[in-house]
Scaffold this motif. Structure first.
Motif, PDB file in Angstrom:
ATOM      1  N   ARG A 237       0.832  -1.187   0.000  1.00  0.00           N
ATOM      2  CA  ARG A 237       0.000   0.000   0.000  1.00  0.00           C
ATOM      3  C   ARG A 237       0.870   1.242   0.000  1.00  0.00           C
ATOM      4  O   ARG A 237       1.880   1.339   0.713  1.00  0.00           O
ATOM      5  N   ILE A 238       0.463   2.211  -0.784  1.00  0.00           N
ATOM      6  CA  ILE A 238       1.238   3.440  -0.921  1.00  0.00           C
ATOM      7  C   ILE A 238       1.282   4.196   0.396  1.00  0.00           C
ATOM      8  O   ILE A 238       2.265   4.891   0.691  1.00  0.00           O
ATOM      9  N   GLN A 239       0.252   4.080   1.241  1.00  0.00           N
ATOM     10  CA  GLN A 239       0.242   4.783   2.519  1.00  0.00           C
ATOM     11  C   GLN A 239       1.409   4.343   3.397  1.00  0.00           C
ATOM     12  O   GLN A 239       2.007   5.166   4.102  1.00  0.00           O
ATOM     13  N   ARG A 240       1.743   3.046   3.356  1.00  0.00           N
ATOM     14  CA  ARG A 240       2.872   2.549   4.147  1.00  0.00           C
ATOM     15  C   ARG A 240       4.180   3.120   3.631  1.00  0.00           C
ATOM     16  O   ARG A 240       5.062   3.494   4.418  1.00  0.00           O
ATOM     17  N   ILE A 241       4.326   3.195   2.333  1.00  0.00           N
ATOM     18  CA  ILE A 241       5.555   3.743   1.756  1.00  0.00           C
ATOM     19  C   ILE A 241       5.689   5.216   2.106  1.00  0.00           C
ATOM     20  O   ILE A 241       6.774   5.695   2.448  1.00  0.00           O
ATOM     21  N   TYR A 242       4.594   5.935   2.035  1.00  0.00           N
ATOM     22  CA  TYR A 242       4.630   7.358   2.346  1.00  0.00           C
ATOM     23  C   TYR A 242       4.946   7.592   3.824  1.00  0.00           C
ATOM     24  O   TYR A 242       5.693   8.519   4.168  1.00  0.00           O
ATOM     25  N   GLN A 243       4.411   6.758   4.707  1.00  0.00           N
ATOM     26  CA  GLN A 243       4.717   6.882   6.130  1.00  0.00           C
ATOM     27  C   GLN A 243       6.199   6.623   6.384  1.00  0.00           C
ATOM     28  O   GLN A 243       6.850   7.328   7.170  1.00  0.00           O
ATOM     29  N   MET A 244       6.751   5.625   5.713  1.00  0.00           N
ATOM     30  CA  MET A 244       8.175   5.349   5.843  1.00  0.00           C
ATOM     31  C   MET A 244       9.002   6.516   5.311  1.00  0.00           C
ATOM     32  O   MET A 244      10.061   6.845   5.863  1.00  0.00           O
ATOM     33  N   LYS A 245       8.510   7.142   4.262  1.00  0.00           N
ATOM     34  CA  LYS A 245       9.196   8.302   3.707  1.00  0.00           C
ATOM     35  C   LYS A 245       9.222   9.438   4.724  1.00  0.00           C
ATOM     36  O   LYS A 245      10.248  10.117   4.888  1.00  0.00           O
ATOM     37  N   ARG A 246       8.128   9.676   5.406  1.00  0.00           N
ATOM     38  CA  ARG A 246       8.062  10.739   6.405  1.00  0.00           C
ATOM     39  C   ARG A 246       9.012  10.451   7.565  1.00  0.00           C
ATOM     40  O   ARG A 246       9.701  11.354   8.046  1.00  0.00           O
ATOM     41  N   GLU A 247       9.061   9.217   8.024  1.00  0.00           N
ATOM     42  CA  GLU A 247       9.963   8.864   9.119  1.00  0.00           C
ATOM     43  C   GLU A 247      11.416   9.032   8.701  1.00  0.00           C
ATOM     44  O   GLU A 247      12.259   9.480   9.491  1.00  0.00           O
ATOM     45  N   LEU A 248      11.722   8.679   7.469  1.00  0.00           N
ATOM     46  CA  LEU A 248      13.087   8.836   6.984  1.00  0.00           C
ATOM     47  C   LEU A 248      13.472  10.312   6.868  1.00  0.00           C
ATOM     48  O   LEU A 248      14.616  10.689   7.167  1.00  0.00           O
ATOM     49  N   VAL A 249      12.539  11.144   6.460  1.00  0.00           N
ATOM     50  CA  VAL A 249      12.807  12.582   6.377  1.00  0.00           C
ATOM     51  C   VAL A 249      13.085  13.155   7.769  1.00  0.00           C
ATOM     52  O   VAL A 249      13.997  13.981   7.950  1.00  0.00           O
ATOM     53  N   GLU A 250      12.335  12.716   8.761  1.00  0.00           N
ATOM     54  CA  GLU A 250      12.567  13.180  10.130  1.00  0.00           C
ATOM     55  C   GLU A 250      13.950  12.767  10.613  1.00  0.00           C
ATOM     56  O   GLU A 250      14.665  13.551  11.252  1.00  0.00           O
ATOM     57  N   ASP A 299      16.973   7.053   1.038  1.00  0.00           N
ATOM     58  CA  ASP A 299      16.036   7.993   0.424  1.00  0.00           C
ATOM     59  C   ASP A 299      15.847   7.685  -1.053  1.00  0.00           C
ATOM     60  O   ASP A 299      14.722   7.663  -1.563  1.00  0.00           O
ATOM     61  N   ASP A 300      16.960   7.424  -1.744  1.00  0.00           N
ATOM     62  CA  ASP A 300      16.859   7.069  -3.167  1.00  0.00           C
ATOM     63  C   ASP A 300      16.116   5.747  -3.362  1.00  0.00           C
ATOM     64  O   ASP A 300      15.285   5.618  -4.277  1.00  0.00           O
ATOM     65  N   LEU A 301      16.414   4.776  -2.500  1.00  0.00           N
ATOM     66  CA  LEU A 301      15.745   3.481  -2.607  1.00  0.00           C
ATOM     67  C   LEU A 301      14.251   3.616  -2.350  1.00  0.00           C
ATOM     68  O   LEU A 301      13.430   3.016  -3.061  1.00  0.00           O
ATOM     69  N   LEU A 302      13.884   4.418  -1.366  1.00  0.00           N
ATOM     70  CA  LEU A 302      12.464   4.593  -1.058  1.00  0.00           C
ATOM     71  C   LEU A 302      11.742   5.314  -2.190  1.00  0.00           C
ATOM     72  O   LEU A 302      10.585   4.993  -2.497  1.00  0.00           O
ATOM     73  N   ASN A 303      12.409   6.268  -2.817  1.00  0.00           N
ATOM     74  CA  ASN A 303      11.818   6.921  -3.987  1.00  0.00           C
ATOM     75  C   ASN A 303      11.596   5.919  -5.119  1.00  0.00           C
ATOM     76  O   ASN A 303      10.557   5.951  -5.805  1.00  0.00           O
ATOM     77  N   SER A 304      12.567   5.025  -5.316  1.00  0.00           N
ATOM     78  CA  SER A 304      12.422   4.001  -6.357  1.00  0.00           C
ATOM     79  C   SER A 304      11.276   3.048  -6.031  1.00  0.00           C
ATOM     80  O   SER A 304      10.503   2.664  -6.925  1.00  0.00           O
ATOM     81  N   ILE A 305      11.154   2.670  -4.759  1.00  0.00           N
ATOM     82  CA  ILE A 305      10.052   1.783  -4.359  1.00  0.00           C
ATOM     83  C   ILE A 305       8.714   2.471  -4.587  1.00  0.00           C
ATOM     84  O   ILE A 305       7.751   1.856  -5.083  1.00  0.00           O
ATOM     85  N   LEU A 306       8.643   3.750  -4.242  1.00  0.00           N
ATOM     86  CA  LEU A 306       7.399   4.489  -4.429  1.00  0.00           C
ATOM     87  C   LEU A 306       7.046   4.597  -5.915  1.00  0.00           C
ATOM     88  O   LEU A 306       5.884   4.392  -6.300  1.00  0.00           O
ATOM     89  N   GLN A 307       8.025   4.901  -6.757  1.00  0.00           N
ATOM     90  CA  GLN A 307       7.768   4.989  -8.190  1.00  0.00           C
ATOM     91  C   GLN A 307       7.364   3.633  -8.761  1.00  0.00           C
ATOM     92  O   GLN A 307       6.478   3.542  -9.627  1.00  0.00           O
ATOM     93  N   ALA A 308       8.013   2.574  -8.272  1.00  0.00           N
ATOM     94  CA  ALA A 308       7.654   1.237  -8.739  1.00  0.00           C
ATOM     95  C   ALA A 308       6.227   0.875  -8.347  1.00  0.00           C
ATOM     96  O   ALA A 308       5.484   0.277  -9.138  1.00  0.00           O
ATOM     97  N   ARG A 309       5.834   1.241  -7.134  1.00  0.00           N
ATOM     98  CA  ARG A 309       4.474   0.936  -6.697  1.00  0.00           C
ATOM     99  C   ARG A 309       3.451   1.731  -7.497  1.00  0.00           C
ATOM    100  O   ARG A 309       2.381   1.209  -7.868  1.00  0.00           O
ATOM    101  N   LEU A 310       3.766   2.998  -7.795  1.00  0.00           N
ATOM    102  CA  LEU A 310       2.866   3.796  -8.619  1.00  0.00           C
ATOM    103  C   LEU A 310       2.735   3.202 -10.018  1.00  0.00           C
ATOM    104  O   LEU A 310       1.640   3.181 -10.604  1.00  0.00           O
ATOM    105  N   ALA A 311       3.855   2.700 -10.552  1.00  0.00           N
ATOM    106  CA  ALA A 311       3.798   2.049 -11.863  1.00  0.00           C
ATOM    107  C   ALA A 311       2.952   0.782 -11.797  1.00  0.00           C
ATOM    108  O   ALA A 311       2.182   0.492 -12.731  1.00  0.00           O
TER     109      ALA A 311
END
Length: 381
Positions: A237-250, A299-311
């Motif tokens: 689920r994209i929500q999980r990826i986005y939450q992980m992205k927020r935690e990584l940004v913090e 951060d780069d890996l999480l962006n790739s995972i997010l783009q892959a999930r969107l695809a």
């Protein structure tokens, strides 16, 4: 042992009588009323019942002096002794208590305000003879499953006032407790001989060690998240990826800005930090550089995972549209035949044919089966 014999032993050891609070009540009362020169002491402003003071210790020659010290008494004793400094540990002090401490130790009002609010990014500033170092702490939060509401990284702050004969540590949050740092450092007397900057190194080293631990644990979460996204039946689920992205940004906000203060501390031009302690700070800088590289890679890996999930979501939507289109094409065959033979004309072919109705049904069924097999063969159904 009597109080008199204790004072005599202290005099033989240091050459003068120290005044820890463990002495008799009259001595404590007079030391609170009068300064060392006999002048009346300015009373501290009244604060709430809760005190932010966790520990206050006087160190002489790298050794902690016995007794329980008030921060004002410890400062006076440190001024009288050679190679002495005070380490005052605070936990979330209020403004009134911090103001009283600032008056005793000569802290700048801007730094005091930052220490109370605890909303600063990592930095190193200098106010006269006092250096003000801000660190952001981080701790990994245990969780059984990563969800869209999971807290992965808990952050806090540690602020250090490093003066000529004192170090004041102000901690906000529980991401990095300093009691173990004090215990470990007191066991290393040779390092503690370097004074307050050795304490600053030990605290910074513990904070960065927590960074390394958090980075390693985040890698495990990213592996699980990546495997779930690319699994054949995974949800991702994209929500999980986005939450992980927020935690990584913090976490990134705590780690990356600390590079510049550490560069200033290890610089050869900085004569405030002893040369031996600068070597220790270089080791901390190496660990921090490793953590920064890991965070950037995550951060780069999480962006790739997010783009892959969107695809994947786009592909899934296209597959659904193809299935809908395929079934609509099959249904259109029946609609077309029914529409033609539903017209009210007298002279239409096969209207009077005995086997016309079942023949038309057979043709529609055959065409539908052919279309179904063709769509299945091409992956539309």
């Amino acid at each position: 042992m009597t109080d008199r014999s204790q004072r005599e032993r202290s005099t033989q050891h240091t050459g003068r009588v120290l005044s820890p609070r463990a002495w008799a009540a009259p001595v404590r009362a007079m030391s609170r009323i009068l300064n060392a020169d006999g002048t009346p002491r300015t009373p501290e402003p009244a604060g709430p019942d809760r005190s932010g003071v966790v520990d206050c210790a006087l160190y002489i020659g790298g050794e902690r002096q016995p007794g329980q010290w008030h921060y004002a008494e410890a400062r006076e004793a440190a001024r009288r002794e050679r190679d002495a400094f005070v380490w005052l540990g605070l936990h979330e002090p209020d403004l009134s208590e911090m103001t009283a401490i600032a008056e005793t130790y000569g802290l700048h009002e801007l730094a005091v305000e930052d220490a109370v609010k605890a909303q600063q990014r990592p930095k190193l500033e200098r106010f006269g003879e006092v250096s003000f170092l801000v660190l952001r702490t981080a701790r990994y939060c245990e969780h059984t499953e990563l969800t869209e509401n999971s807290e992965v990284v808990e952050t806090g702050q540690v602020m250090l006032f490093i003066g000529p004969d004192f170090l004041i540590s102000v901690r906000h949050g529980d991401a990095c407790r300093l009691a173990p740092v004090r215990a470990d450092l007191e066991a290393k007397r040779e390092l503690l001989r370097h004074g307050r900057w050795a304490v600053a190194y030990a605290i910074t080293d513990r904070v960065v060690d927590h960074y390394l631990e958090v980075a390693d644990r985040l890698e495990d979460d990213l592996d699980v998240l990546e495997a779930d996204v690319f699994a054949p039946q995974g949800s991702g689920r994209i929500q999980r990826i986005y939450q992980m992205k927020r935690e990584l940004v913090e976490f990134k906000r705590a780690v990356v800005p600390l590079q510049r203060p550490l560069l200033t501390l290890v610089d050869e031009i900085n004569r405030e930090v002893p040369a031996e302690v600068r070597r220790y700070f270089r080791d901390v800088q190496d660990h921090l550089s490793r953590t920064v590289e890991q965070v950037n890679a995550y951060d780069d890996l999480l962006n790739s995972i997010l783009q892959a999930r969107l695809a994947q979501v786009t592909v899934d939507q296209n597959n659904d549209m193809r299935k809908i289109a395929a079934w609509a094409a099959i249904a259109a065959v029946w609609t077309a035949f029914a529409g033609i033979y539903g017209m009210n004309f007298d002279n239409m072919p096969e209207l009077r044919w005995t086997y016309g109705y079942p023949g038309v049904l057979a043709i529609m069924l055959a065409v539908s089966i052919s279309l179904y097999r063709w769509f299945r063969r091409n992956g539309w159904l």
